[in-house]
Design a protein around this motif. Structure first.
Motif, PDB file in Angstrom:
ATOM      1  N   LYS A  30     -25.375  -2.310  21.864  1.00  0.00           N
ATOM      2  CA  LYS A  30     -23.989  -2.461  22.297  1.00  0.00           C
ATOM      3  C   LYS A  30     -23.150  -1.397  21.574  1.00  0.00           C
ATOM      4  O   LYS A  30     -23.543  -0.895  20.523  1.00  0.00           O
ATOM      5  CB  LYS A  30     -23.465  -3.864  21.935  1.00  0.00           C
ATOM      6  CG  LYS A  30     -23.226  -4.086  20.423  1.00  0.00           C
ATOM      7  CD  LYS A  30     -21.778  -3.905  20.063  1.00  0.00           C
ATOM      8  CE  LYS A  30     -21.343  -3.555  18.702  1.00  0.00           C
ATOM      9  NZ  LYS A  30     -21.942  -3.211  17.542  1.00  0.00           N
ATOM     10  N   HIS A  37     -12.279  -3.289  13.850  1.00  0.00           N
ATOM     11  CA  HIS A  37     -11.409  -3.549  12.702  1.00  0.00           C
ATOM     12  C   HIS A  37     -10.217  -4.436  13.071  1.00  0.00           C
ATOM     13  O   HIS A  37     -10.010  -5.465  12.430  1.00  0.00           O
ATOM     14  CB  HIS A  37     -10.951  -2.255  12.006  1.00  0.00           C
ATOM     15  CG  HIS A  37     -12.085  -1.637  11.241  1.00  0.00           C
ATOM     16  ND1 HIS A  37     -12.581  -2.204  10.090  1.00  0.00           N
ATOM     17  CD2 HIS A  37     -12.851  -0.549  11.486  1.00  0.00           C
ATOM     18  CE1 HIS A  37     -13.602  -1.478   9.654  1.00  0.00           C
ATOM     19  NE2 HIS A  37     -13.793  -0.466  10.492  1.00  0.00           N
ATOM     20  N   VAL A  39     -10.104  -6.372  15.459  1.00  0.00           N
ATOM     21  CA  VAL A  39     -10.695  -7.622  15.937  1.00  0.00           C
ATOM     22  C   VAL A  39     -10.873  -8.637  14.789  1.00  0.00           C
ATOM     23  O   VAL A  39     -10.819  -9.842  14.991  1.00  0.00           O
ATOM     24  CB  VAL A  39     -12.039  -7.325  16.673  1.00  0.00           C
ATOM     25  CG1 VAL A  39     -13.139  -6.940  15.710  1.00  0.00           C
ATOM     26  CG2 VAL A  39     -12.482  -8.475  17.535  1.00  0.00           C
ATOM     27  N   GLY A 120     -23.777   1.064  14.013  1.00  0.00           N
ATOM     28  CA  GLY A 120     -22.754   0.464  14.866  1.00  0.00           C
ATOM     29  C   GLY A 120     -23.241   0.145  16.269  1.00  0.00           C
ATOM     30  O   GLY A 120     -22.441  -0.135  17.155  1.00  0.00           O
ATOM     31  N   ASN A 162     -21.119 -11.037   8.874  1.00  0.00           N
ATOM     32  CA  ASN A 162     -20.216 -10.338   9.798  1.00  0.00           C
ATOM     33  C   ASN A 162     -18.942 -11.151  10.053  1.00  0.00           C
ATOM     34  O   ASN A 162     -19.003 -12.257  10.541  1.00  0.00           O
ATOM     35  CB  ASN A 162     -20.994 -10.126  11.107  1.00  0.00           C
ATOM     36  CG  ASN A 162     -20.262  -9.202  12.042  1.00  0.00           C
ATOM     37  OD1 ASN A 162     -19.039  -9.150  12.037  1.00  0.00           O
ATOM     38  ND2 ASN A 162     -21.001  -8.485  12.841  1.00  0.00           N
ATOM     39  N   SER A 164     -16.331 -10.910  12.245  1.00  0.00           N
ATOM     40  CA  SER A 164     -15.843 -11.288  13.583  1.00  0.00           C
ATOM     41  C   SER A 164     -16.959 -11.814  14.491  1.00  0.00           C
ATOM     42  O   SER A 164     -16.690 -12.537  15.433  1.00  0.00           O
ATOM     43  CB  SER A 164     -15.153 -10.105  14.267  1.00  0.00           C
ATOM     44  OG  SER A 164     -16.107  -9.233  14.841  1.00  0.00           O
ATOM     45  N   ASP A 167     -21.003  -8.428  17.165  1.00  0.00           N
ATOM     46  CA  ASP A 167     -22.346  -7.896  17.447  1.00  0.00           C
ATOM     47  C   ASP A 167     -23.250  -8.947  18.076  1.00  0.00           C
ATOM     48  O   ASP A 167     -23.893  -8.702  19.094  1.00  0.00           O
ATOM     49  CB  ASP A 167     -23.028  -7.427  16.157  1.00  0.00           C
ATOM     50  CG  ASP A 167     -22.628  -6.026  15.803  1.00  0.00           C
ATOM     51  OD1 ASP A 167     -21.591  -5.580  16.307  1.00  0.00           O
ATOM     52  OD2 ASP A 167     -23.348  -5.395  15.019  1.00  0.00           O
ATOM     53  N   THR A 207     -20.130  -0.518   7.452  1.00  0.00           N
ATOM     54  CA  THR A 207     -19.235  -1.527   8.020  1.00  0.00           C
ATOM     55  C   THR A 207     -18.649  -2.435   6.932  1.00  0.00           C
ATOM     56  O   THR A 207     -17.439  -2.646   6.894  1.00  0.00           O
ATOM     57  CB  THR A 207     -19.992  -2.366   9.077  1.00  0.00           C
ATOM     58  OG1 THR A 207     -20.477  -1.474  10.083  1.00  0.00           O
ATOM     59  CG2 THR A 207     -19.091  -3.391   9.722  1.00  0.00           C
ATOM     60  N   GLY A 292     -18.051  -0.028  12.683  1.00  0.00           N
ATOM     61  CA  GLY A 292     -17.415  -0.076  11.363  1.00  0.00           C
ATOM     62  C   GLY A 292     -16.909   1.262  10.853  1.00  0.00           C
ATOM     63  O   GLY A 292     -15.927   1.337  10.126  1.00  0.00           O
TER      64      GLY A 292
HETATM   65  O1  PMV Z   1     -20.439  -1.523  12.816  1.00  0.00           O
HETATM   66  P1  PMV Z   1     -20.554  -2.641  13.785  1.00  0.00           P
HETATM   67  O2  PMV Z   1     -21.048  -2.244  15.128  1.00  0.00           O
HETATM   68  O3  PMV Z   1     -21.290  -3.828  13.218  1.00  0.00           O
HETATM   69  O4  PMV Z   1     -19.087  -3.160  14.155  1.00  0.00           O
HETATM   70  C1  PMV Z   1     -18.212  -3.672  13.194  1.00  0.00           C
HETATM   71  C2  PMV Z   1     -16.938  -4.075  13.872  1.00  0.00           C
HETATM   72  C3  PMV Z   1     -15.824  -4.424  12.892  1.00  0.00           C
HETATM   73  O5  PMV Z   1     -14.698  -4.770  13.695  1.00  0.00           O
HETATM   74  C4  PMV Z   1     -15.452  -3.239  12.032  1.00  0.00           C
HETATM   75  C5  PMV Z   1     -16.184  -5.592  12.004  1.00  0.00           C
HETATM   76  C6  PMV Z   1     -16.349  -6.887  12.752  1.00  0.00           C
HETATM   77  O6  PMV Z   1     -17.031  -7.757  12.217  1.00  0.00           O
HETATM   78  O7  PMV Z   1     -15.798  -7.057  13.845  1.00  0.00           O
END
Ligand code: PMV
Length: 331
Positions: A30, A37, A39, A120, A162, A164, A167, A207, A292
């Motif tokens: 994804k 951020h 979010v 990411g 995590n 939010s 993922d 992240t 992240g």
């Molecule tokens: O790096 P990723 O794909 O795991 O995305 C992190 C997204 C953030 O908004 C930075 C953190 C989150 O938990 O939503």
């Protein structure tokens, strides 16, 4: 006595093959189109499935083994000895094994993933989703989407807490999603003719550290930080409209604006900025980091396949270690 389809006696291996219980689970990468951020602070984000980048897990019950075994790029050996970055995966597998198999029959679990880790693209969540699907398939258990997402979220919390959960929510999904923390996921139909180029900077994203630093800024300097978060939320709303109305050029401009906010939040870095500059000089309609930040991947928007090819080539020449092209109409 047993015969094979060719009418001859079956070998021991063939007989064993007949009894072999196997399950396969698949998932995909994804990316976050916009909203990372912000979010974490309740703003919406838009995530897209990237079908070109797949993870696949195969489980085969092996009663002759002493204990379950794992085969993967990072670890080969007994499940019980999987430590370090494999620990979250190990706990997920153990939990499911105990829940699904009263006999605790040993198995071999093979993980094959094209997702680069810590860039990411949701590598750990995609692996977890494929593992959950494979184990449920092995034991012929039904798996609702809701249960899948819940189990994937649990595993993600074990792996890196995590904040939010975006993922886990999006690697199991097959449509673009509108994601707001704590709310039900909403599919977001895409009506766009364009291409997204994803480029791996070759640097691990950070992240956890990036999320923490935004949190610190939120506490120490809310006057400057909160407006950036709010503006990212506003841009995400605009992008949802651009997606619905096939406004590719405006969408690109909004991605550029989001990148300025992310840079101001301090979650970009020199290497990511360099790749973004190269993409913009090569005709990208809009370019930003994804996920992240502080490494990881960038995304760039193109109107045509040949413009996307040019971008991918320029990004590789500028140091991206891998690129992928996702047609947006195929989502
Ligand atoms: O790096 P990723 O794909 O795991 O995305 C992190 C997204 C953030 O908004 C930075 C953190 C989150 O938990 O939503």
């Amino acid at each position: 006595m047993q015969y094979s389809s060719k009418g001859i006696f079956k070998s021991e291996k063939e007989i064993k093959g007949d009894c072999m219980q196997t399950g396969v689970g698949q998932s995909h990468a994804k990316i976050i189109l916009i909203g990372e951020h912000a979010v974490v602070y309740g703003q919406p984000a838009i995530a897209l499935p990237i079908f070109a980048v797949q993870a696949r897990v195969t489980v085969t019950l092996e009663p002759a083994l002493q204990t379950p075994q794992i085969k993967s790029t990072y670890y080969n050996g007994p499940l019980e000895q999987a430590v370090g970055q494999m620990q979250g995966i190990r706990r997920l597998i153990e939990q499911l094994w105990h829940a699904l198999d009263p006999n605790l029959t040993p198995f071999e679990l093979t993980i094959e993933s094209d997702l680069p880790p810590e860039r990411g693209m949701g590598s750990s969540a995609a692996t977890a989703v494929a593992i959950i699907r494979a184990l449920f398939a092995t034991y012929h258990q039904e798996l609702s989407q809701q249960r899948l997402l819940k189990l994937a979220a649990l595993s993600e919390n074990l792996i890196h807490g995590n904040p939010s959960g975006i993922d886990a929510a999006t690697t199991g999904a097959t449509t673009p999603l509108w994601f707001v923390k704590g709310q039900p996921l909403q599919p977001l139909p895409i009506n766009l003719k364009g291409y997204l180029v994803i480029a791996d900077s070759g640097q691990k994203g950070q992240t956890g550290a990036a999320v923490k630093s935004v949190q610190n800024q939120m506490m120490s300097n809310p006057e400057q930080t909160q407006p950036l978060i709010d503006h990212l939320g506003y841009l995400t709303q605009q992008v949802a409209r651009n997606i619905a109305q096939n406004e590719l050029t405006v969408l690109g401009a909004n991605l550029n604006r989001a990148q300025l906010d992310l840079r101001a939040l301090g979650v970009s870095n020199a290497r990511v900025d360099h790749l973004i500059d190269v993409a913009n000089q090569t005709g990208s309609l809009g370019t930003k980091l994804t996920g992240g930040g502080r490494g990881g991947c960038i995304i760039a928007l193109a109107a045509t396949q040949s413009a996307a090819d040019d971008l991918a080539q320029a990004l590789s020449a500028a140091g991206a270690i891998k690129t992928w092209i996702q047609p947006l109409h195929a989502l």
